[in-house]
Motif scaffolding. Structure first.
Motif, PDB file in Angstrom:
ATOM      1  N   PRO A  11      76.232 -68.471   4.773  1.00 27.05           N
ATOM      2  CA  PRO A  11      75.395 -67.342   5.843  1.00 27.05           C
ATOM      3  C   PRO A  11      76.112 -66.031   6.044  1.00 27.05           C
ATOM      4  CG  PRO A  11      75.542 -69.514   7.036  1.00 27.05           C
ATOM      5  CD  PRO A  11      76.681 -69.468   6.252  1.00 27.05           C
ATOM      6  N   ILE A  12      75.501 -64.801   6.151  1.00 28.00           N
ATOM      7  CA  ILE A  12      76.360 -63.497   6.537  1.00 28.00           C
ATOM      8  C   ILE A  12      75.890 -62.941   6.923  1.00 28.00           C
ATOM      9  CG2 ILE A  12      77.433 -63.742   4.036  1.00 28.00           C
ATOM     10  CD1 ILE A  12      74.089 -61.566   3.222  1.00 28.00           C
ATOM     11  N   VAL A  13      74.539 -63.517   7.414  1.00 29.64           N
ATOM     12  CA  VAL A  13      74.141 -62.889   9.383  1.00 29.64           C
ATOM     13  C   VAL A  13      74.871 -63.446   9.718  1.00 29.64           C
ATOM     14  CG1 VAL A  13      72.709 -62.511  10.466  1.00 29.64           C
ATOM     15  CG2 VAL A  13      72.495 -62.182   8.037  1.00 29.64           C
ATOM     16  N   GLU A  14      75.373 -62.516  11.259  1.00 24.43           N
ATOM     17  CA  GLU A  14      75.839 -63.010  12.946  1.00 24.43           C
ATOM     18  C   GLU A  14      74.643 -63.627  13.157  1.00 24.43           C
ATOM     19  OE1 GLU A  14      78.639 -63.316  14.445  1.00 24.43           O
ATOM     20  OE2 GLU A  14      79.732 -63.269  12.497  1.00 24.43           O
ATOM     21  N   SER A  45      80.161 -77.075   7.494  1.00 23.49           N
ATOM     22  CA  SER A  45      80.130 -75.628   8.337  1.00 23.49           C
ATOM     23  C   SER A  45      81.118 -74.571   8.708  1.00 23.49           C
ATOM     24  CB  SER A  45      79.417 -76.349  10.082  1.00 23.49           C
ATOM     25  OG  SER A  45      78.693 -76.829   9.801  1.00 23.49           O
ATOM     26  N   PRO A  46      80.988 -73.676   8.470  1.00 28.72           N
ATOM     27  CA  PRO A  46      79.874 -72.674   8.398  1.00 28.72           C
ATOM     28  C   PRO A  46      78.907 -72.689   7.492  1.00 28.72           C
ATOM     29  CG  PRO A  46      81.897 -70.996   7.918  1.00 28.72           C
ATOM     30  CD  PRO A  46      82.246 -72.947   8.020  1.00 28.72           C
ATOM     31  N   ILE A  47      78.946 -73.441   5.893  1.00 25.09           N
ATOM     32  CA  ILE A  47      79.137 -73.383   4.381  1.00 25.09           C
ATOM     33  C   ILE A  47      78.076 -74.942   4.609  1.00 25.09           C
ATOM     34  CG2 ILE A  47      79.992 -73.757   2.282  1.00 25.09           C
ATOM     35  CD1 ILE A  47      81.785 -72.065   2.362  1.00 25.09           C
ATOM     36  N   PHE A  48      76.807 -74.850   3.656  1.00 24.61           N
ATOM     37  CA  PHE A  48      76.316 -75.516   3.299  1.00 24.61           C
ATOM     38  C   PHE A  48      76.110 -75.854   1.577  1.00 24.61           C
ATOM     39  CE2 PHE A  48      75.751 -75.213   7.892  1.00 24.61           C
ATOM     40  CZ  PHE A  48      75.194 -76.287   8.540  1.00 24.61           C
ATOM     41  N   ILE A  49      75.913 -77.527   0.902  1.00 30.99           N
ATOM     42  CA  ILE A  49      76.050 -77.431   0.269  1.00 30.99           C
ATOM     43  C   ILE A  49      74.888 -78.571  -0.299  1.00 30.99           C
ATOM     44  CG2 ILE A  49      77.582 -78.555  -2.438  1.00 30.99           C
ATOM     45  CD1 ILE A  49      80.171 -77.847  -0.601  1.00 30.99           C
ATOM     46  N   ALA A  50      74.503 -78.109  -1.136  1.00 33.44           N
ATOM     47  CA  ALA A  50      73.003 -78.682  -1.512  1.00 33.44           C
ATOM     48  C   ALA A  50      72.878 -79.099  -2.881  1.00 33.44           C
ATOM     49  CB  ALA A  50      71.573 -77.496  -1.335  1.00 33.44           C
ATOM     50  N   THR A  51      73.210 -80.945  -3.502  1.00 26.87           N
ATOM     51  CA  THR A  51      72.811 -81.147  -4.748  1.00 26.87           C
ATOM     52  C   THR A  51      71.208 -80.996  -5.102  1.00 26.87           C
ATOM     53  OG1 THR A  51      75.131 -82.056  -4.335  1.00 26.87           O
ATOM     54  CG2 THR A  51      73.470 -83.028  -6.278  1.00 26.87           C
ATOM     55  N   VAL A  52      70.744 -80.448  -6.322  1.00 29.40           N
ATOM     56  CA  VAL A  52      69.214 -80.869  -6.431  1.00 29.40           C
ATOM     57  C   VAL A  52      69.661 -81.094  -7.965  1.00 29.40           C
ATOM     58  CG1 VAL A  52      69.073 -78.845  -5.170  1.00 29.40           C
ATOM     59  CG2 VAL A  52      69.794 -78.036  -7.400  1.00 29.40           C
ATOM     60  N   ASN A  53      68.139 -81.759  -8.114  1.00 24.79           N
ATOM     61  CA  ASN A  53      67.704 -81.551  -9.485  1.00 24.79           C
ATOM     62  C   ASN A  53      66.999 -80.769 -10.281  1.00 24.79           C
ATOM     63  OD1 ASN A  53      68.437 -84.398 -11.101  1.00 24.79           O
ATOM     64  ND2 ASN A  53      67.362 -85.627  -9.689  1.00 24.79           N
ATOM     65  N   ASP A  75      69.284 -63.817   3.557  1.00 25.00           N
ATOM     66  CA  ASP A  75      70.849 -64.292   4.933  1.00 25.00           C
ATOM     67  C   ASP A  75      71.947 -65.014   4.774  1.00 25.00           C
ATOM     68  OD1 ASP A  75      68.494 -62.355   6.448  1.00 25.00           O
ATOM     69  OD2 ASP A  75      67.881 -64.200   7.859  1.00 25.00           O
ATOM     70  N   PHE A  76      71.527 -65.508   3.083  1.00 29.90           N
ATOM     71  CA  PHE A  76      73.003 -65.859   3.052  1.00 29.90           C
ATOM     72  C   PHE A  76      73.012 -65.172   1.314  1.00 29.90           C
ATOM     73  CE2 PHE A  76      70.037 -69.046   4.397  1.00 29.90           C
ATOM     74  CZ  PHE A  76      70.571 -69.214   5.834  1.00 29.90           C
ATOM     75  N   GLU A  77      74.962 -65.697   0.906  1.00 28.92           N
ATOM     76  CA  GLU A  77      75.400 -65.042   0.385  1.00 28.92           C
ATOM     77  C   GLU A  77      75.452 -67.135  -0.667  1.00 28.92           C
ATOM     78  OE1 GLU A  77      79.132 -64.005   0.441  1.00 28.92           O
ATOM     79  OE2 GLU A  77      80.402 -65.438  -1.372  1.00 28.92           O
ATOM     80  N   ILE A  78      74.757 -67.120  -2.021  1.00 29.48           N
ATOM     81  CA  ILE A  78      75.094 -68.345  -2.738  1.00 29.48           C
ATOM     82  C   ILE A  78      75.123 -68.269  -3.744  1.00 29.48           C
ATOM     83  CG2 ILE A  78      72.816 -68.739  -1.391  1.00 29.48           C
ATOM     84  CD1 ILE A  78      71.590 -68.768  -4.073  1.00 29.48           C
TER      85      ILE A  78
END
Ligand SMILES: [Zn+2]
Ligand SMILES: [Zn+2]
Length: 248
Positions: A11-14, A45-53, A75-78
């Motif tokens: 997240p990059i927004v407070e 937290s505060p980072i979230f990691i998605a594992t995807v196909n 709102d995010f840096e990805i």
């Protein structure tokens, strides 16, 4: 080739609220846009990691985002990273041109239902045009989900007469919807698109009755044309229907 990938969301927004839900919504948008197939989210937290196909090496590229994804991702840096090949997936189509397509829902597959007529592999939806003025592939994916639900009911024998008719009869609500999407696809790609009609229905239940060999097109009574494709054996060019008709 279908890939396993990781997407890191920072997240990059407070003061952002419900961050896991927001990320889940973004992933659902990526699914509806044909960029991923399924996902799980790890909490760091505060980072979230998605594992995807995901559907190919480049399927997560920003060039495929639609306006909804772009807006939410502001709102995010990805960061995206391909981890490796999906061991259970076959390669996808890499042809630059397609002389025809088959629109085929396979109950066991959650990936793209659009098959290249030339190489016989699936074409990731990121490489297909949007239909009906949508900015995502919702119509195709929604139909795929509905078709699979009907097929599950048939296979589990919960409602034989209704579900069998939906699958095999070209006049059923389900197949009429599929053929409508087929027509829209054909309009967009400008090449023949055939809809795979599940007749014979396959499976071992009441084998003789459910696996009658079709000699002519059940819709118009016309002769079949033979095609060389892993997903279908015969087509009716007039009705734009494809069939699995095993050789004797
Ligand atoms: Zn191909
Ligand atoms: Zn026909």
């Amino acid at each position: 080739m279908y890939k396993i990938a990781r997407i890191t969301f920072k997240p990059i927004v407070e003061g952002l609220e419900n961050i896991p839900d927001r990320i889940d919504e973004i992933l659902a948008m990526l699914y509806k846009n044909g960029q991923i197939i399924d996902w799980i989210i790890e909490d760091h937290s505060p980072i979230f990691i998605a594992t995807v196909n995901t559907t190919d090496d480049d399927s997560l590229d920003a060039k495929y985002y639609n306006q909804y994804i772009r807006k939410e991702l502001a709102d995010f840096e990805i960061k995206t990273e391909i981890v490796g090949d999906d061991a259970l997936a076959s390669d996808c189509c890499h042809c630059t041109e397609h002389s025809y397509y088959i629109f085929a829902i396979y109950p066991d597959l959650s990936s793209s239902p659009v098959i290249c007529g030339d190489c016989g592999n699936e074409i990731p939806l990121t490489r297909m045009p949007y239909l009906y003025g949508e900015e995502e592939h919702y119509s195709i994916l929604n139909f795929q989900r509905m078709y699979k639900a009907v097929d599950t009911l048939w296979m589990d024998s919960l409602s034989d007469r209704f579900t069998k008719r939906q699958l095999v009869d070209h006049k059923s609500e389900l197949n009429r919807r599929g053929m409508e999407i087929r027509a829209e696809l054909e309009k967009r790609v400008g090449k023949p698109v055939y809809y795979l009609l599940a007749n014979p229905i396959g499976g071992w239940y009441d084998y003789e009755k459910n696996n009658q060999r079709l000699e002519v097109c059940p819709k118009c009574g016309g002769a079949f044309d033979k095609i060389d494709n892993a997903y279908a054996d015969k087509v009716c060019h007039n009705c734009r229907l494809a069939f699995i008709v095993p050789e004797d």
